[in-house]
Scaffold this motif. Structure first.
Motif, PDB file in Angstrom:
ATOM      1  N   ILE A 267       0.839  -1.196   0.000  1.00  0.00           N
ATOM      2  CA  ILE A 267       0.000   0.000   0.000  1.00  0.00           C
ATOM      3  C   ILE A 267       0.878   1.251   0.000  1.00  0.00           C
ATOM      4  O   ILE A 267       0.588   2.236  -0.677  1.00  0.00           O
ATOM      5  N   VAL A 268       1.982   1.180   0.759  1.00  0.00           N
ATOM      6  CA  VAL A 268       2.995   2.227   0.739  1.00  0.00           C
ATOM      7  C   VAL A 268       4.264   1.623   0.158  1.00  0.00           C
ATOM      8  O   VAL A 268       4.747   0.597   0.646  1.00  0.00           O
ATOM      9  N   GLN A 269       4.782   2.264  -0.891  1.00  0.00           N
ATOM     10  CA  GLN A 269       5.990   1.755  -1.532  1.00  0.00           C
ATOM     11  C   GLN A 269       7.203   2.564  -1.100  1.00  0.00           C
ATOM     12  O   GLN A 269       7.163   3.786  -1.057  1.00  0.00           O
ATOM     13  N   VAL A 270       8.291   1.821  -0.785  1.00  0.00           N
ATOM     14  CA  VAL A 270       9.568   2.454  -0.489  1.00  0.00           C
ATOM     15  C   VAL A 270      10.321   2.533  -1.809  1.00  0.00           C
ATOM     16  O   VAL A 270      10.905   1.561  -2.272  1.00  0.00           O
ATOM     17  N   ARG A 271      10.291   3.722  -2.440  1.00  0.00           N
ATOM     18  CA  ARG A 271      10.864   3.852  -3.777  1.00  0.00           C
ATOM     19  C   ARG A 271      12.384   3.958  -3.746  1.00  0.00           C
ATOM     20  O   ARG A 271      13.065   3.494  -4.670  1.00  0.00           O
ATOM     21  N   ALA A 272      12.923   4.557  -2.707  1.00  0.00           N
ATOM     22  CA  ALA A 272      14.373   4.704  -2.596  1.00  0.00           C
ATOM     23  C   ALA A 272      14.694   5.122  -1.172  1.00  0.00           C
ATOM     24  O   ALA A 272      13.831   5.627  -0.443  1.00  0.00           O
ATOM     25  N   ALA A 273      15.951   4.894  -0.768  1.00  0.00           N
ATOM     26  CA  ALA A 273      16.386   5.299   0.572  1.00  0.00           C
ATOM     27  C   ALA A 273      17.903   5.380   0.588  1.00  0.00           C
ATOM     28  O   ALA A 273      18.599   4.700  -0.182  1.00  0.00           O
ATOM     29  N   ARG A 274      18.409   6.216   1.477  1.00  0.00           N
ATOM     30  CA  ARG A 274      19.848   6.338   1.672  1.00  0.00           C
ATOM     31  C   ARG A 274      20.118   6.395   3.159  1.00  0.00           C
ATOM     32  O   ARG A 274      19.520   7.191   3.886  1.00  0.00           O
ATOM     33  N   PHE A 275      21.048   5.550   3.609  1.00  0.00           N
ATOM     34  CA  PHE A 275      21.399   5.485   5.029  1.00  0.00           C
ATOM     35  C   PHE A 275      22.897   5.705   5.164  1.00  0.00           C
ATOM     36  O   PHE A 275      23.698   5.132   4.412  1.00  0.00           O
ATOM     37  N   THR A 276      23.276   6.534   6.156  1.00  0.00           N
ATOM     38  CA  THR A 276      24.676   6.809   6.429  1.00  0.00           C
ATOM     39  C   THR A 276      24.886   6.739   7.933  1.00  0.00           C
ATOM     40  O   THR A 276      24.185   7.411   8.702  1.00  0.00           O
ATOM     41  N   ALA A 277      25.845   5.883   8.345  1.00  0.00           N
ATOM     42  CA  ALA A 277      26.170   5.740   9.767  1.00  0.00           C
ATOM     43  C   ALA A 277      27.472   6.473  10.049  1.00  0.00           C
ATOM     44  O   ALA A 277      28.483   6.235   9.392  1.00  0.00           O
ATOM     45  N   LYS A 278      27.433   7.365  11.056  1.00  0.00           N
ATOM     46  CA  LYS A 278      28.623   8.123  11.404  1.00  0.00           C
ATOM     47  C   LYS A 278      28.475   8.655  12.812  1.00  0.00           C
ATOM     48  O   LYS A 278      27.446   9.252  13.150  1.00  0.00           O
ATOM     49  N   GLY A 279      29.497   8.426  13.630  1.00  0.00           N
ATOM     50  CA  GLY A 279      29.499   8.965  14.987  1.00  0.00           C
ATOM     51  C   GLY A 279      28.375   8.432  15.850  1.00  0.00           C
ATOM     52  O   GLY A 279      27.836   9.167  16.682  1.00  0.00           O
ATOM     53  N   GLY A 280      27.978   7.173  15.676  1.00  0.00           N
ATOM     54  CA  GLY A 280      26.942   6.581  16.493  1.00  0.00           C
ATOM     55  C   GLY A 280      25.535   7.034  16.133  1.00  0.00           C
ATOM     56  O   GLY A 280      24.597   6.833  16.919  1.00  0.00           O
ATOM     57  N   VAL A 281      25.363   7.618  14.942  1.00  0.00           N
ATOM     58  CA  VAL A 281      24.058   8.110  14.495  1.00  0.00           C
ATOM     59  C   VAL A 281      23.788   7.588  13.090  1.00  0.00           C
ATOM     60  O   VAL A 281      24.695   7.525  12.250  1.00  0.00           O
ATOM     61  N   LEU A 282      22.542   7.212  12.840  1.00  0.00           N
ATOM     62  CA  LEU A 282      22.127   6.762  11.519  1.00  0.00           C
ATOM     63  C   LEU A 282      21.303   7.876  10.860  1.00  0.00           C
ATOM     64  O   LEU A 282      20.210   8.208  11.333  1.00  0.00           O
ATOM     65  N   ASP A 283      21.858   8.459   9.794  1.00  0.00           N
ATOM     66  CA  ASP A 283      21.122   9.461   9.019  1.00  0.00           C
ATOM     67  C   ASP A 283      20.346   8.745   7.919  1.00  0.00           C
ATOM     68  O   ASP A 283      20.863   7.822   7.269  1.00  0.00           O
ATOM     69  N   TYR A 284      19.100   9.196   7.687  1.00  0.00           N
ATOM     70  CA  TYR A 284      18.272   8.515   6.684  1.00  0.00           C
ATOM     71  C   TYR A 284      17.534   9.516   5.810  1.00  0.00           C
ATOM     72  O   TYR A 284      17.156  10.607   6.231  1.00  0.00           O
ATOM     73  N   ASP A 285      17.348   9.130   4.553  1.00  0.00           N
ATOM     74  CA  ASP A 285      16.485   9.810   3.583  1.00  0.00           C
ATOM     75  C   ASP A 285      15.681   8.709   2.900  1.00  0.00           C
ATOM     76  O   ASP A 285      16.255   7.866   2.193  1.00  0.00           O
TER      77      ASP A 285
END
Length: 231
Positions: free
Chosen positions: A128-146
């Motif tokens: 029903i909801v599609q995940v079309r794209a994503a970007r994950f970056t781990a740095k300094g004990g934190v996970l950044d996401y788009d």
């Protein structure tokens, strides 16, 4: 025969006036002047404003000068206020033009984003909801996401939901482990780009992330996708 004669003095210009008496016309003139002056004084005292003393006249003159100075100051202040008002009007028109331009830019960017999202590969699971794209970056004990999400059969009404990230990687002891991060509340339209960051467990190094879109916390899964994490 005729008795003793009496001498008669000849007066060629008529009878002489008695010495020591004012002429009648001069008396009339002086009387008229006295009556006129008295009348003027009477009118001034009775019907006209009282005359000012020298001190009062000086005070009145000073007050008039101060009033004129105040008037000139107010005229200057009015000119300044009028100038400021005109400047404010110009600034308001400029802001209105900038707002129109900004709205046009936002609408153009929305169109560009929609075009970019539509060009992304479809979610293989087609939920029903599609995940079309994503970007994950781990740095300094934190996970950044788009994360880019789209909805099938989307309506104008936003749909509430929750995004849950489950990361798999190496723990502080260098063994493979998984960790479920704090859920992220969503309000999804037809398409959304979700950005943010979440803390990772101490010493954890993620390798991949499972994205789960739920209708509520611990609810039904509306979409899911597994993607790699960049270090």
């Amino acid at each position: 025969m005729f008795g003793r004669s009496k001498a008669i003095t000849f007066q060629p210009y008529g009878r002489q006036r008695s010495r020591g008496r004012f002429p009648r016309w001069l008396l009339l003139l002086l009387s008229g002047m006295i009556i006129g002056v008295g009348g003027v004084l009477f009118v001034q005292e009775r019907y006209m404003a009282p005359r000012l003393s020298p001190e009062a006249s000086a005070q009145l003159d000073s007050a008039l000068r101060q009033a004129e100075a105040a008037r000139l100051r107010l005229v200057g202040e009015l000119a300044d206020v009028s100038k400021q008002l005109e400047t404010a009007k110009i600034d308001r028109r400029t802001l209105a033009d900038d707002l129109v331009a900004s709205r046009a830019t936002v609408e153009r960017l929305r169109g560009d984003v929609a075009s970019v999202v539509e060009s992304l590969p479809s979610d293989p699971r087609s939920g029903i909801v599609q995940v079309r794209a994503a970007r994950f970056t781990a740095k300094g004990g934190v996970l950044d996401y788009d994360v880019v999400l789209t909805r099938e059969r989307a309506t104008d009404k936003a749909m509430a939901g929750v995004m849950r990230l489950v990361v798999v990687g190496d723990s502080a002891q260098r063994t493979e482990a998984s960790a479920t991060l704090k859920p992220v509340a969503l309000s999804m339209g037809s398409r959304d780009i979700v950005r943010g960051s979440l803390p990772l467990p101490e010493g954890f190094r993620p390798h991949r992330t499972t994205i789960q879109i739920l209708d509520r916390a611990d609810g039904s899964v509306l979409g899911m996708r597994v993607l790699m994490v960049r270090q």
